[in-house]
Write a protein that holds these residues in place. Sequence first.
Motif, PDB file in Angstrom:
ATOM      1  N   GLN A   5       3.280  -3.126   5.096  1.00 58.88           N
ATOM      2  CA  GLN A   5       1.841  -3.195   5.355  1.00 58.88           C
ATOM      3  C   GLN A   5       1.110  -2.044   4.676  1.00 58.88           C
ATOM      4  O   GLN A   5       0.015  -2.219   4.134  1.00 58.88           O
ATOM      5  N   VAL A   6       1.709  -0.860   4.690  1.00 54.64           N
ATOM      6  CA  VAL A   6       1.121   0.299   4.017  1.00 54.64           C
ATOM      7  C   VAL A   6       1.060   0.058   2.508  1.00 54.64           C
ATOM      8  O   VAL A   6       0.059   0.368   1.854  1.00 54.64           O
ATOM      9  N   LYS A   7       2.119  -0.508   1.951  1.00 50.90           N
ATOM     10  CA  LYS A   7       2.127  -0.802   0.511  1.00 50.90           C
ATOM     11  C   LYS A   7       1.048  -1.815   0.163  1.00 50.90           C
ATOM     12  O   LYS A   7       0.355  -1.694  -0.845  1.00 50.90           O
ATOM     13  N   SER A   8       0.873  -2.821   1.022  1.00 52.69           N
ATOM     14  CA  SER A   8      -0.153  -3.838   0.772  1.00 52.69           C
ATOM     15  C   SER A   8      -1.558  -3.241   0.860  1.00 52.69           C
ATOM     16  O   SER A   8      -2.428  -3.534   0.039  1.00 52.69           O
ATOM     17  N   ALA A   9      -1.787  -2.376   1.853  1.00 50.06           N
ATOM     18  CA  ALA A   9      -3.125  -1.817   2.082  1.00 50.06           C
ATOM     19  C   ALA A   9      -3.456  -0.700   1.104  1.00 50.06           C
ATOM     20  O   ALA A   9      -4.564  -0.642   0.564  1.00 50.06           O
ATOM     21  N   LEU A  10      -2.511   0.200   0.878  1.00 48.75           N
ATOM     22  CA  LEU A  10      -2.783   1.404   0.096  1.00 48.75           C
ATOM     23  C   LEU A  10      -2.180   1.371  -1.304  1.00 48.75           C
ATOM     24  O   LEU A  10      -2.523   2.202  -2.140  1.00 48.75           O
ATOM     25  N   GLY A  11      -1.243   0.444  -1.544  1.00 52.18           N
ATOM     26  CA  GLY A  11      -0.567   0.410  -2.832  1.00 52.18           C
ATOM     27  C   GLY A  11       0.469   1.501  -2.990  1.00 52.18           C
ATOM     28  O   GLY A  11       0.885   1.809  -4.103  1.00 52.18           O
ATOM     29  N   LEU A  12       0.908   2.088  -1.869  1.00 50.32           N
ATOM     30  CA  LEU A  12       1.863   3.192  -1.912  1.00 50.32           C
ATOM     31  C   LEU A  12       3.182   2.798  -1.262  1.00 50.32           C
ATOM     32  O   LEU A  12       3.189   2.123  -0.229  1.00 50.32           O
ATOM     33  N   GLU A  13       4.273   3.237  -1.852  1.00 50.04           N
ATOM     34  CA  GLU A  13       5.589   3.067  -1.233  1.00 50.04           C
ATOM     35  C   GLU A  13       5.968   4.402  -0.604  1.00 50.04           C
ATOM     36  O   GLU A  13       6.277   5.363  -1.302  1.00 50.04           O
ATOM     37  N   LEU A  14       5.920   4.451   0.726  1.00 49.30           N
ATOM     38  CA  LEU A  14       6.168   5.699   1.435  1.00 49.30           C
ATOM     39  C   LEU A  14       7.510   5.655   2.144  1.00 49.30           C
ATOM     40  O   LEU A  14       7.918   4.604   2.652  1.00 49.30           O
ATOM     41  N   PRO A  15       8.206   6.800   2.209  1.00 49.90           N
ATOM     42  CA  PRO A  15       9.458   6.850   2.973  1.00 49.90           C
ATOM     43  C   PRO A  15       9.183   6.693   4.468  1.00 49.90           C
ATOM     44  O   PRO A  15       8.083   7.010   4.947  1.00 49.90           O
ATOM     45  N   ASN A  16      10.180   6.206   5.202  1.00 52.86           N
ATOM     46  CA  ASN A  16      10.001   5.990   6.642  1.00 52.86           C
ATOM     47  C   ASN A  16       9.582   7.268   7.365  1.00 52.86           C
ATOM     48  O   ASN A  16       8.856   7.228   8.358  1.00 52.86           O
ATOM     49  N   SER A  17      10.014   8.407   6.837  1.00 60.73           N
ATOM     50  CA  SER A  17       9.698   9.676   7.491  1.00 60.73           C
ATOM     51  C   SER A  17       8.197   9.985   7.469  1.00 60.73           C
ATOM     52  O   SER A  17       7.716  10.797   8.239  1.00 60.73           O
ATOM     53  N   SER A  18       7.449   9.318   6.575  1.00 61.28           N
ATOM     54  CA  SER A  18       6.010   9.550   6.473  1.00 61.28           C
ATOM     55  C   SER A  18       5.194   8.604   7.346  1.00 61.28           C
ATOM     56  O   SER A  18       3.975   8.733   7.435  1.00 61.28           O
ATOM     57  N   LEU A  19       5.876   7.658   7.996  1.00 64.54           N
ATOM     58  CA  LEU A  19       5.154   6.613   8.726  1.00 64.54           C
ATOM     59  C   LEU A  19       5.009   6.906  10.207  1.00 64.54           C
ATOM     60  O   LEU A  19       4.524   6.065  10.960  1.00 64.54           O
TER      61      LEU A  19
END
Length: 265
Positions: A5-19
């Motif tokens: 969902q974060v990738k869809s909204a922000l276009g970013l691939e974030l590690p789980n530790s950042s979520l």
Amino acid sequence: MVAGQVKSALGLELPNSSLGPLWPGRRGARWRGQLASAWALLQQEEYVYFSLLQDLSRHVLPVLGSCGHFYAVEYLAAGSPHHGALFPLDEATGPLWGGQGQAKAVSDIALSFLDMVNHFHSDFSHRLHLCDIKPENFAIRSDLTVVAIDVDMAFFEPKMREILEQNCTGDEDCNFFDCFSKCDLRVNKCGAQRVNSNLQVICDKIFRHWFSSPLKSSAVSFPLQLQLREAVQECADSPRAAPSVFWKLRRLLQATQRELQGAEK
């Protein structure tokens, strides 16, 4: 699913530790409800932005709490073109006595805008582009820090490139609100690179309002006011607004502050 969902909204691939800010508490009796609430909140892009950036930026609203799909944020004095100084200075700072007080507040806010521009350009893993810059989308705290309160049209670089890279027959087809690109007529495709900047649009839509006419204070020397007006004009008329313009504006605003402080003594 949260990362998706974060990738869809922000276009970013974030590690789980950042979520962490987007994840409900530990499993317990109410965990299913918390999970449903978290998923409802994740559908709101502004909530995702505010949650992930609140510990990284003082120029973004912090999320104070949530209930179901509602969330609460800090209440601040928002800008409006109906205010003479674009922001309700009395509401944010208390009564300002005379033109000198307003001139000092305006220079403080302008410096905070520059700090925000530099921060959004340099301090994240990708640049953050603001594509809808107007007074209503910003607010000021009592210390005159500028805060972005409406980020529906804010995009990190990967998402920005995806939005701009569209089919076109001319440059006007490559304008996405305040974010502009150029049309490559050889392939009828907009360039993925934004050709203007947050700084240029802020100079055009915010600073020009403040500095195109003399400041309401005789404490600021006319030569300094003229230099500031010319620097704002240069910035507003230069799509890429070179870094040298940024530092020139910063230097002139700091000099304005020093003259105003000297007049108070």
